[in-house]
Design an enzyme around this catalytic site. Structure first.
Site, PDB file in Angstrom:
ATOM      1  N   LYS A  24     -11.324-122.410  76.150  1.00  0.00           N
ATOM      2  CA  LYS A  24     -10.238-123.054  76.903  1.00  0.00           C
ATOM      3  C   LYS A  24      -9.781-124.344  76.205  1.00  0.00           C
ATOM      4  O   LYS A  24      -8.585-124.610  76.048  1.00  0.00           O
ATOM      5  CB  LYS A  24     -10.720-123.344  78.332  1.00  0.00           C
ATOM      6  CG  LYS A  24      -9.876-124.322  79.101  1.00  0.00           C
ATOM      7  CD  LYS A  24      -8.495-123.768  79.395  1.00  0.00           C
ATOM      8  CE  LYS A  24      -7.529-124.871  79.679  1.00  0.00           C
ATOM      9  NZ  LYS A  24      -6.469-124.558  80.572  1.00  0.00           N
TER      10      LYS A  24
ATOM     11  N   CYS B  33      -2.925-131.679  80.674  1.00  0.00           N
ATOM     12  CA  CYS B  33      -3.837-130.724  80.027  1.00  0.00           C
ATOM     13  C   CYS B  33      -3.884-130.942  78.519  1.00  0.00           C
ATOM     14  O   CYS B  33      -4.916-131.303  77.968  1.00  0.00           O
ATOM     15  CB  CYS B  33      -3.380-129.307  80.313  1.00  0.00           C
ATOM     16  SG  CYS B  33      -3.118-129.005  82.053  1.00  0.00           S
TER      17      CYS B  33
END
Ligand code: SAJ
Length: 406
Positions: free
Chosen positions: A210, A264
């Site tokens: 991720k 993010c």
């Protein structure tokens, strides 16, 4: 064999937790969403939403109306516990960008008393390598009798804000278990709403995958941003250069901009740098290149403004990307604030997607800005800006960070 429907507790009702909880509820699971924000809990229980995301309101309303989704500030016992809380960064021992796991740890401590034998804990929050093992250990510290009797897995969220509902269903999903049983249980659950492939691995590999996805994008945007500086120095058009280079069958350069925003891509690469600083030189440099771009834009404006006696500087866009209203970590917003704080001219900010009460400075209509500005600074590629008639701005100085006014 696991039951087809389960009772699921979702910790954190933000951009990831709320869509996931609602999706699971519409698939027949009994879902309790838990959040510390009492207002958000009340809003969701009335079938409405507290965040902006296309079609999420419809999904939440139908989940609440079905009776399968309820929100609360406290958890209950259940079968599966999903943690979807933020993982920002904080300064620790000279490292200004260390991961802040306090929300994950707090959610884990909150659910620990409600856990029972056979339960599965799923961490969806983007987390540094080792966090899934850490939360497993944390639970056992307060519930040692559950040793060998509960399961933990990392199933990182990968959805793109603005397209969350589609990507939640269609994207492939990584399942990183701390044991084979954890993987099997998590897989069974995600299969109830995910049409993409379900990819099995261990929790540490899932955590790193991720982080690597967002770092890959950050590094590639940094390449585009660095190109924009090189082209400016050499007097070459960066958009044309990239478009031409991208005609090579194995080249696919991303687009430069005013910097990288959102919560993010500008954050996650630091989790890799914090874990392996000596080995992540490129990832760190990319972060620095992207973080430096807003200052470069401000300096560019200052240099152009010096040519005018009383310059009017029109800034187009405040959000972190196009056609959304989200200003979190937005480089455009930071640039406007920076310009407003300097004594270089009158700054007129404009963003058709931002409501005036969301900012502490005046917002102007696009029409007024186009009429009055000597210098136009394009900071976001909102659709409205793409429709500007180039003829009407031909006498203005244009600093176009997104290549909109070409
Ligand atoms: N940006 C550029 N140039 C580009 C593309 C993006 O400057 O060519 C900028 C945008 O303007 C924005 C920032 O990058 O400021 C990030 O935008 P984004 O659309 O690339 O990504 P996010 O932050 O909205 O969502 C990302 C996604 N990750 C990847 O595409 C690898 C999403 O799939 C993740 O789930 C999400 O981060 C997350 O939650 O981690």
């Amino acid at each position: 064999m696991q039951r087809l429907t389960q009772k699921i507790i979702v910790m954190g009702l933000g951009y990831i937790g709320l869509p996931t909880a609602s999706m699971l509820a519409t698939k027949g699971h009994t879902v309790l969403g838990v959040d510390i924000n009492e207002e958000a809990v009340a809003t969701i229980n009335s079938g409405r939403i507290h965040i902006i995301e296309p079609d999420l309101d419809i999904l939440v309303r139908s989940a609440v109306n079905s009776g399968n989704l309820k929100a609360s500030t406290v958890p209950e016992e259940g079968d599966t516990f999903i943690i979807a809380v933020p993982t920002p960064f904080k300064a620790v021992d000279g490292n200004p960008k260390a991961p802040d796991l306090s929300y994950v740890e707090s959610a884990t401590r909150t659910i620990a008393p409600f856990l029972r034998e056979g339960n599965l804990i799923i961490l969806e929050s983007t987390s540094p390598v080792g966090t899934t093992e850490l939360i497993h250990r944390l639970v056992l510290e307060s519930r040692p009798e559950l040793e060998g009797k509960i399961h933990a897995a990392h199933c990182p969220e990968r959805v793109l804000p603005g397209h969350i509902l589609r990507e939640l269903v269609d994207n492939d999903r990584i399942i990183g278990g701390t044991s084979k049983a954890a993987i099997a249980k998590a897989k069974e659950l995600y299969k109830t709403f995910c049409n993409g492939a379900i990819l099995e691995t261990d929790s540490r590999t899932a955590e790193l995958s991720k982080l690597v996805e967002n770092s890959f994008r950050d590094v590639n945007i940094a390449f585009a941003n660095e190109l924009s500086l090189i082209c400016d120095e050499l007097g070459v058009n960066v958009w044309e250069t990239i478009a031409l280079a991208n005609r090579h069958p194995r080249v696919n350069i991303l687009q430069p901009g005013p910097g990288v925003g959102g919560h993010c891509i500008a954050v996650d690469p630091w989790f890799i740098v914090s874990s392996a600083p000596a080995q992540s030189r490129l990832i760190r440099t990319a972060r620095e290149v992207n973080d430096a771009k807003p200052h470069w834009v401000v300096e560019k404006v200052r240099a152009k403004a010096a040519r005018f006696r009383e310059p009017v500087i029109g800034c187009l866009g405040l959000t972190f990307k196009a056609n959304i209203d989200d200003m979190r970590e937005s480089p455009s917003f930071d640039i406007v604030k920076d310009l407003l704080g300097q004594d270089i001219g009158t700054v007129m900010a404009c963003d058709p997607n931002v409501q005036p009460h969301k900012v502490d400075f005046p917002l102007h209509s696009l029409k007024d800005v186009l009429k009055r500005a000597d210098i136009l600074v394009v900071l976001v590629d909102h659709d409205e800006f793409k429709e500007i008639d180039l003829e009407t701005i031909k006498d203005k100085v244009v600093i176009d960070t997104k290549g909109v006014l070409r």
